[in-house]
Design a protein around this motif. Structure first.
Motif, PDB file in Angstrom:
ATOM      1  N   PRO A 160      39.815  41.916  51.717  1.00 22.83           N
ATOM      2  CA  PRO A 160      39.888  41.603  50.284  1.00 22.83           C
ATOM      3  C   PRO A 160      39.310  42.717  49.400  1.00 22.83           C
ATOM      4  O   PRO A 160      39.881  43.052  48.370  1.00 22.83           O
ATOM      5  CB  PRO A 160      39.075  40.307  50.170  1.00 22.83           C
ATOM      6  CG  PRO A 160      39.244  39.646  51.494  1.00 22.83           C
ATOM      7  CD  PRO A 160      39.247  40.799  52.479  1.00 22.83           C
ATOM      8  N   GLY A 161      38.208  43.330  49.809  1.00 19.42           N
ATOM      9  CA  GLY A 161      37.622  44.424  49.032  1.00 19.42           C
ATOM     10  C   GLY A 161      38.510  45.656  48.992  1.00 19.42           C
ATOM     11  O   GLY A 161      38.637  46.310  47.959  1.00 19.42           O
ATOM     12  N   THR A 162      39.109  45.991  50.129  1.00 23.32           N
ATOM     13  CA  THR A 162      40.019  47.128  50.191  1.00 23.32           C
ATOM     14  C   THR A 162      41.240  46.891  49.314  1.00 23.32           C
ATOM     15  O   THR A 162      41.695  47.796  48.611  1.00 23.32           O
ATOM     16  CB  THR A 162      40.469  47.371  51.644  1.00 23.32           C
ATOM     17  OG1 THR A 162      39.330  47.586  52.451  1.00 23.32           O
ATOM     18  CG2 THR A 162      41.406  48.552  51.752  1.00 23.32           C
ATOM     19  N   LEU A 163      41.758  45.659  49.344  1.00 23.75           N
ATOM     20  CA  LEU A 163      42.942  45.347  48.542  1.00 23.75           C
ATOM     21  C   LEU A 163      42.655  45.463  47.051  1.00 23.75           C
ATOM     22  O   LEU A 163      43.517  45.910  46.291  1.00 23.75           O
ATOM     23  CB  LEU A 163      43.468  43.958  48.877  1.00 23.75           C
ATOM     24  CG  LEU A 163      44.228  43.892  50.192  1.00 23.75           C
ATOM     25  CD1 LEU A 163      44.542  42.460  50.567  1.00 23.75           C
ATOM     26  CD2 LEU A 163      45.505  44.707  50.115  1.00 23.75           C
ATOM     27  N   ALA A 164      41.459  45.087  46.639  1.00 26.19           N
ATOM     28  CA  ALA A 164      41.103  45.205  45.224  1.00 26.19           C
ATOM     29  C   ALA A 164      41.236  46.659  44.765  1.00 26.19           C
ATOM     30  O   ALA A 164      41.818  46.932  43.711  1.00 26.19           O
ATOM     31  CB  ALA A 164      39.693  44.683  44.978  1.00 26.19           C
ATOM     32  N   SER A 165      40.740  47.592  45.558  1.00 23.87           N
ATOM     33  CA  SER A 165      40.824  49.004  45.182  1.00 23.87           C
ATOM     34  C   SER A 165      42.248  49.541  45.321  1.00 23.87           C
ATOM     35  O   SER A 165      42.640  50.441  44.582  1.00 23.87           O
ATOM     36  CB  SER A 165      39.835  49.845  45.986  1.00 23.87           C
ATOM     37  OG  SER A 165      40.141  49.804  47.354  1.00 23.87           O
TER      38      SER A 165
ATOM     39  N   ILE B 263      46.581  45.750  38.508  1.00 31.20           N
ATOM     40  CA  ILE B 263      46.497  44.429  39.127  1.00 31.20           C
ATOM     41  C   ILE B 263      45.048  44.229  39.557  1.00 31.20           C
ATOM     42  O   ILE B 263      44.526  45.003  40.365  1.00 31.20           O
ATOM     43  CB  ILE B 263      47.437  44.317  40.343  1.00 31.20           C
ATOM     44  CG1 ILE B 263      48.884  44.597  39.936  1.00 31.20           C
ATOM     45  CG2 ILE B 263      47.309  42.942  40.994  1.00 31.20           C
ATOM     46  CD1 ILE B 263      49.846  44.745  41.110  1.00 31.20           C
ATOM     47  N   ALA B 264      44.411  43.202  38.985  1.00 33.99           N
ATOM     48  CA  ALA B 264      42.982  42.984  39.264  1.00 33.99           C
ATOM     49  C   ALA B 264      42.630  41.515  39.072  1.00 33.99           C
ATOM     50  O   ALA B 264      43.312  40.801  38.340  1.00 33.99           O
ATOM     51  CB  ALA B 264      42.132  43.854  38.346  1.00 33.99           C
ATOM     52  N   PRO B 265      41.546  41.065  39.722  1.00 32.36           N
ATOM     53  CA  PRO B 265      41.101  39.679  39.525  1.00 32.36           C
ATOM     54  C   PRO B 265      40.409  39.534  38.175  1.00 32.36           C
ATOM     55  O   PRO B 265      39.940  40.518  37.597  1.00 32.36           O
ATOM     56  CB  PRO B 265      40.112  39.457  40.670  1.00 32.36           C
ATOM     57  CG  PRO B 265      39.591  40.814  40.978  1.00 32.36           C
ATOM     58  CD  PRO B 265      40.713  41.778  40.681  1.00 32.36           C
ATOM     59  N   ASP B 266      40.340  38.301  37.697  1.00 32.01           N
ATOM     60  CA  ASP B 266      39.623  38.049  36.442  1.00 32.01           C
ATOM     61  C   ASP B 266      38.202  37.582  36.696  1.00 32.01           C
ATOM     62  O   ASP B 266      37.475  37.251  35.776  1.00 32.01           O
ATOM     63  CB  ASP B 266      40.372  37.045  35.572  1.00 32.01           C
ATOM     64  CG  ASP B 266      40.420  35.647  36.169  1.00 32.01           C
ATOM     65  OD1 ASP B 266      39.923  35.453  37.295  1.00 32.01           O
ATOM     66  OD2 ASP B 266      40.965  34.751  35.511  1.00 32.01           O
ATOM     67  N   GLY B 267      37.788  37.539  37.960  1.00 37.73           N
ATOM     68  CA  GLY B 267      36.429  37.160  38.311  1.00 37.73           C
ATOM     69  C   GLY B 267      36.255  35.704  38.706  1.00 37.73           C
ATOM     70  O   GLY B 267      35.243  35.332  39.263  1.00 37.73           O
TER      71      GLY B 267
ATOM     72  N   THR C 256      41.635  34.356  45.680  1.00 41.50           N
ATOM     73  CA  THR C 256      41.326  34.982  44.404  1.00 41.50           C
ATOM     74  C   THR C 256      42.653  35.406  43.793  1.00 41.50           C
ATOM     75  O   THR C 256      43.494  35.979  44.477  1.00 41.50           O
ATOM     76  CB  THR C 256      40.425  36.216  44.604  1.00 41.50           C
ATOM     77  OG1 THR C 256      39.224  35.796  45.265  1.00 41.50           O
ATOM     78  CG2 THR C 256      40.067  36.864  43.290  1.00 41.50           C
ATOM     79  N   SER C 257      42.830  35.103  42.512  1.00 41.77           N
ATOM     80  CA  SER C 257      44.061  35.470  41.811  1.00 41.77           C
ATOM     81  C   SER C 257      43.895  36.846  41.183  1.00 41.77           C
ATOM     82  O   SER C 257      42.924  37.096  40.472  1.00 41.77           O
ATOM     83  CB  SER C 257      44.389  34.441  40.726  1.00 41.77           C
ATOM     84  OG  SER C 257      44.651  33.188  41.304  1.00 41.77           O
ATOM     85  N   TYR C 258      44.842  37.713  41.469  1.00 42.20           N
ATOM     86  CA  TYR C 258      44.891  39.053  40.896  1.00 42.20           C
ATOM     87  C   TYR C 258      46.044  39.058  39.888  1.00 42.20           C
ATOM     88  O   TYR C 258      47.179  38.745  40.244  1.00 42.20           O
ATOM     89  CB  TYR C 258      45.160  40.105  41.979  1.00 42.20           C
ATOM     90  CG  TYR C 258      43.965  40.418  42.836  1.00 42.20           C
ATOM     91  CD1 TYR C 258      43.334  39.449  43.602  1.00 42.20           C
ATOM     92  CD2 TYR C 258      43.460  41.700  42.880  1.00 42.20           C
ATOM     93  CE1 TYR C 258      42.243  39.740  44.392  1.00 42.20           C
ATOM     94  CE2 TYR C 258      42.362  42.014  43.674  1.00 42.20           C
ATOM     95  CZ  TYR C 258      41.760  41.024  44.424  1.00 42.20           C
ATOM     96  OH  TYR C 258      40.682  41.320  45.194  1.00 42.20           O
ATOM     97  N   TYR C 259      45.744  39.433  38.652  1.00 43.13           N
ATOM     98  CA  TYR C 259      46.734  39.397  37.583  1.00 43.13           C
ATOM     99  C   TYR C 259      47.240  40.796  37.299  1.00 43.13           C
ATOM    100  O   TYR C 259      46.465  41.746  37.224  1.00 43.13           O
ATOM    101  CB  TYR C 259      46.117  38.792  36.326  1.00 43.13           C
ATOM    102  CG  TYR C 259      45.683  37.362  36.546  1.00 43.13           C
ATOM    103  CD1 TYR C 259      46.569  36.315  36.348  1.00 43.13           C
ATOM    104  CD2 TYR C 259      44.406  37.074  37.001  1.00 43.13           C
ATOM    105  CE1 TYR C 259      46.182  35.007  36.581  1.00 43.13           C
ATOM    106  CE2 TYR C 259      44.005  35.765  37.236  1.00 43.13           C
ATOM    107  CZ  TYR C 259      44.896  34.739  37.023  1.00 43.13           C
ATOM    108  OH  TYR C 259      44.520  33.452  37.265  1.00 43.13           O
TER     109      TYR C 259
ATOM    110  N   VAL D  47      51.257  37.359  39.325  1.00 39.45           N
ATOM    111  CA  VAL D  47      49.950  36.955  39.828  1.00 39.45           C
ATOM    112  C   VAL D  47      50.028  37.028  41.350  1.00 39.45           C
ATOM    113  O   VAL D  47      50.972  36.516  41.957  1.00 39.45           O
ATOM    114  CB  VAL D  47      49.588  35.507  39.402  1.00 39.45           C
ATOM    115  CG1 VAL D  47      48.242  35.100  39.996  1.00 39.45           C
ATOM    116  CG2 VAL D  47      49.579  35.369  37.892  1.00 39.45           C
ATOM    117  N   ILE D  48      49.060  37.691  41.982  1.00 34.78           N
ATOM    118  CA  ILE D  48      49.012  37.811  43.432  1.00 34.78           C
ATOM    119  C   ILE D  48      47.816  37.024  43.939  1.00 34.78           C
ATOM    120  O   ILE D  48      46.696  37.205  43.448  1.00 34.78           O
ATOM    121  CB  ILE D  48      48.909  39.284  43.879  1.00 34.78           C
ATOM    122  CG1 ILE D  48      50.158  40.052  43.455  1.00 34.78           C
ATOM    123  CG2 ILE D  48      48.700  39.375  45.396  1.00 34.78           C
ATOM    124  CD1 ILE D  48      50.111  41.537  43.756  1.00 34.78           C
ATOM    125  N   GLU D  49      48.051  36.161  44.917  1.00 31.35           N
ATOM    126  CA  GLU D  49      46.986  35.386  45.536  1.00 31.35           C
ATOM    127  C   GLU D  49      46.471  36.144  46.766  1.00 31.35           C
ATOM    128  O   GLU D  49      47.247  36.472  47.662  1.00 31.35           O
ATOM    129  CB  GLU D  49      47.493  34.007  45.959  1.00 31.35           C
ATOM    130  CG  GLU D  49      47.961  33.145  44.804  1.00 31.35           C
ATOM    131  CD  GLU D  49      46.867  32.795  43.813  1.00 31.35           C
ATOM    132  OE1 GLU D  49      45.703  32.664  44.216  1.00 31.35           O
ATOM    133  OE2 GLU D  49      47.192  32.669  42.616  1.00 31.35           O
TER     134      GLU D  49
END
Length: 114
Positions: free
Chosen positions: A34-39, A46-50, A58-61, A66-68
C-alpha cells in the motif's frame, strides 16, 4: 459492471500487471505494498484523502476515477477502479498503464486492454 452512485454511472475496471508482459492471461505480478502504491500513483494525480475506507480499503481519488487499495495487505496484485468520468479518466489510465507496464481488465467480460 455498472452501478449508480450519486446519480452518475460508474464503470468498474481492474488494474493489474501481467507476470508475462506478452501474455496478459499468464497471471498477475505484485503491484507493491500500500505504501509503495501511494508513491507510484501520486505522479498521476491519484491520492488518498486520508479517510479509512470500509473493509480495510483506502480510496485513492484521481481525475474522473476512484481506486480502492487494500490497506491490510502486505502485497497487492490488483486494484479496482471506479471510472465516473471516462473522458477525464481514460487519458490518466492510459498513461499510468503505459508507464507502469500495467493492464486494464473489464471484470464482466475478462477482456484486457492497454
Amino acid at each position: 459492471m455498472r452501478g449508480e452512485s450519486w446519480g452518475v454511472a460508474s464503470r468498474q475496471i481492474i488494474l493489474f500487471q501481467p507476470s508475462d508482459p506478452d501474455d496478459a492471461a499468464a497471471g498477475m505480478a505484485e503491484l507493491g505494498s500500500p505504501g509503495t502504491l501511494a508513491s507510484r500513483l501520486r505522479p498521476y494525480n491519484i491520492a488518498p484523502d486520508g479517510a479509512k475506507g470500509a473493509m480495510g480499503t483506502t480510496s485513492y481519488y484521481g481525475p474522473g476515477l476512484v481506486i480502492e487499495v487494500p490497506s491490510a495487505a502486505d502485497q497487492i496484485n490488483q486494484l479496482m477502479a471506479s471510472v465516473d468520468d471516462e473522458e477525464t479518466a481514460w487519458p490518466v489510465l492510459a498513461r499510468l498503464c503505459r508507464e507502469q507496464g500495467w493492464k486494464l481488465m473489464d471484470p464482466e467480460s475478462g477482456r484486457t486492454f492497454m
